[in-house]
Design an enzyme around this catalytic site. Structure first.
Site, PDB file in Angstrom:
ATOM      1  N   GLU A  36       0.860  -1.177   0.000  1.00 28.74           N
ATOM      2  CA  GLU A  36       0.000   0.000   0.000  1.00 28.74           C
ATOM      3  C   GLU A  36       0.903   1.236   0.000  1.00 28.74           C
ATOM      4  O   GLU A  36       1.796   1.332   0.848  1.00 28.74           O
ATOM      5  CB  GLU A  36      -0.894   0.003   1.233  1.00 28.74           C
ATOM      6  N   ARG A 264       4.644 -12.914   9.930  1.00 27.47           N
ATOM      7  CA  ARG A 264       5.345 -11.663   9.662  1.00 27.47           C
ATOM      8  C   ARG A 264       6.634 -11.609  10.484  1.00 27.47           C
ATOM      9  O   ARG A 264       6.805 -12.381  11.437  1.00 27.47           O
ATOM     10  CB  ARG A 264       4.461 -10.454   9.994  1.00 27.47           C
ATOM     11  N   LYS A 274       3.892   0.203  10.394  1.00 31.77           N
ATOM     12  CA  LYS A 274       3.981   1.391   9.545  1.00 31.77           C
ATOM     13  C   LYS A 274       3.326   2.595  10.222  1.00 31.77           C
ATOM     14  O   LYS A 274       3.805   3.724  10.108  1.00 31.77           O
ATOM     15  CB  LYS A 274       3.332   1.108   8.191  1.00 31.77           C
TER      16      LYS A 274
END
Length: 558
Positions: A36, A264, A274
């Site tokens: 993104e 992850r 983020k």
């Protein structure tokens, strides 16, 4: 296609092997990396990049770069550009296959209309807060919206009016019609379109409704004919909707994308959210996304980490199904190992103490031969002069018995040079040591009569006449963590105020002058450093990449 059995095989590769054995995906393996564009990529994304591009390469397939740009409120062209730079720097290429979810906005709208026509989507007037309250809990089923049973015709008309801009933000949404009593909360009529009168960085003001990520992602995968949609573990609960959507729209199993989740990357002493990284930038805790203390790929690049070290790290940590915490020492080991093989050695004195060799001829200068790197045959010439600088910590006036560096009446070898003996200590009025007077053994240099004379200490130095001044930035972990290296919930309160130490007047041997930004060196006995982008013709700036001590290597041997 033949089964892949290469080194680095993992459970995802094993599942790909099974798919190929079963005759699925005859056109070959096709993956994608779908960031993104709402921030800079971090070390966790590096793992995903290496995995997706690596799986494609290992299976003779291809990998797309696709920006999931479905939320224009947070997106920016700056992030699009930085993401491309990061991927290229890591050593991967998407060739001509760079796409955007916004490329498919027209098709995605048509798919939404198709769901409405099938009675599988409806326009809802509930507010976001009401939708949350109707959703239920993990132990209680949700409650159906009073607008859930609108007719197909009414839903089509309302959705078209949403697209035409006749409603305000949040006034209506489009939801999938699944099951408000589903055990998986994700399946309780998720929102698939929302109204946002915001200009998009690529489509401008063409659209005022935007698809949700969970809707756009599987359909973008299907449009691009992705075979294996590899994503992190938090999307596991979303996989049923991924499959439901593709089922509802007629994409056949064995030809359509298959979502596979992996754990992850969680790294000790490191923030990999983020949102939190954005907060550190926007609230001024760091100088920017590429601050060398940041775990962003751009920050790691500026810090001096190499592409090879990050790829090696991602390969060594492997691909797991369960979340775990990886010791940051392993990442540091990978860059240290890479730089040990490739970085030239130089001598640098960060906290200078002057040394005068009283029996060395005044005005004389000679050049010592020094290896650039033990792994090569290249060498350089280091100027030697009567006046030198050594590290302050390499001298101790009241030294303990096992202190093998310089002390009164003590001897050490100057790296690549002579043995010297401390004869006199000069102090200022406050009693601080400011200068040492020493003598040297003229025959102790390589080739001399006493060249093999043994002394227990060897220290580095620079010539006072030839050394160049530099700014050296020493970094520590940005976040102070507990003994397990875990980041506390209140991470801002744990920001390490001593994470950056600036040494303004370090002295470097002259071989490093006019060096290019990004050039790596090992400062002997100190650590690995890189030339920072703040370097100018007037000022040389170094960042410490990592120290010499390798706790991970020792742990592995143990």
């Amino acid at each position: 296609m033949a089964e892949n059995t290469s080194v680095g095989s993992n459970f995802i590769q094993n599942e790909i092997n099974d798919d190929l054995k079963n005759g699925y995906y005859p056109e070959g393996v096709h993956t994608r990396f779908p960031p993104e564009p709402n921030g800079y990529l971090h070390i966790g994304h590096a793992k995903s990049i290496c995995l997706n591009f690596g799986l494609a390469k290992n299976n003779g397939g291809i990998c797309n770069l696709r920006f999931d740009d479905t939320n224009p409120v947070k997106e920016d062209v700056e992030y699009v550009d930085s993401i491309q730079e990061d991927i290229k720097w890591l050593g991967f290429s998407w060739d001509d296959r760079m796409f955007f979810a916004s490329d498919y906005f027209g098709k995605l709208y048509d798919y939404a209309v198709e769901l409405i026509k099938k009675g599988l989507a409806y326009v809802d007037d509930l507010t976001a807060e009401e939708i949350r309250s109707y959703r239920g809990t993990l132990t209680e089923p949700g409650k159906e919206s009073p607008y859930r049973n609108r007719s197909v015709e009414e839903n089509l008309e309302l959705f078209q009016k949403m697209k035409a801009g006749e409603f305000g933000d949040g006034e209506k949404v489009l939801r999938a019609k699944i099951d408000m009593a589903a055990p998986n909360i994700v399946m309780r009529d998720p929102v698939i379109y929302r109204i946002a009168h915001v200009s998009h960085h690529r489509t401008g003001d063409e659209w005022c409704i935007y698809p949700m990520y969970d809707f756009a992602h599987p359909l973008s995968d299907a449009i691009e004919e992705i075979t294996h949609s590899v994503c992190t573990l938090e999307f596991e609960d979303h996989r049923p909707f991924y499959d439901w959507l593709l089922d509802a729209l007629g994409f056949k199993v064995g030809a359509r994308p298959r979502q596979i989740e992996f754990a992850r990357l969680n790294l000790t002493n490191t923030v990999t959210s983020k949102r939190k990284l954005r907060q550190l930038v926007e609230e001024g805790y760091v100088s920017g996304w590429d601050d060398p203390r940041m775990p962003t790929i751009s920050g790691l690049r500026r810090r001096g980490y190499t592409p090879n070290s990050l790829r090696t790290f991602c390969e060594e940590i492997g691909v797991a199904k369960a979340n775990s915490l990886v010791d940051v020492a392993m990442l540091e080991h990978c860059v240290r190992d890479d730089l040990n093989k490739n970085a030239d050695r130089i001598m640098a004195v960060l906290h200078p103490l002057k040394v005068v060799i009283t029996n060395y001829p005044e005005g004389q200068k000679e050049f010592m031969v020094a290896d650039n790197n033990p792994n090569t045959s290249a060498h350089r010439y280091v100027p030697f002069f009567r006046e030198l600088y050594i590290e302050q910590e390499d001298f101790m006036e009241d030294a303990p018995k096992k202190f093998f560096r310089l002390k009164p009446e003590g001897e050490v070898r100057l790296k690549h040079g002579y043995i010297i003996k401390c004869e006199e200590v000069i102090k200022d009025e406050a009693g601080n040591v400011v200068e040492l007077h020493c003598t040297y053994d003229p025959e102790s240099k390589t080739g001399g009569a006493t060249a093999n004379r043994k002394v227990k200490g060897t220290i580095h130095w620079v010539s006072a006449e030839d050394a160049i001044e530099a700014e050296v930035r020493l970094y520590d972990y940005l976040i102070e963590t507990d003994e397990n290296g875990e980041v506390p919930a209140d991470f801002l309160a744990a920001v390490n105020k001593k994470s950056l130490e600036v040494v303004e007047h370090a002295l470097i041997e002259p071989s490093a002058s006019f060096t290019a930004v990004g050039t790596h060196y090992q400062f002997l006995r100190t650590g690995y450093f890189v030339v920072d982008k703040d370097t100018t013709p007037e000022k040389l700036v170094f960042n410490r990449v990592v120290g010499l001590k390798d706790s991970w290597a020792k742990a592995k041997k143990g």
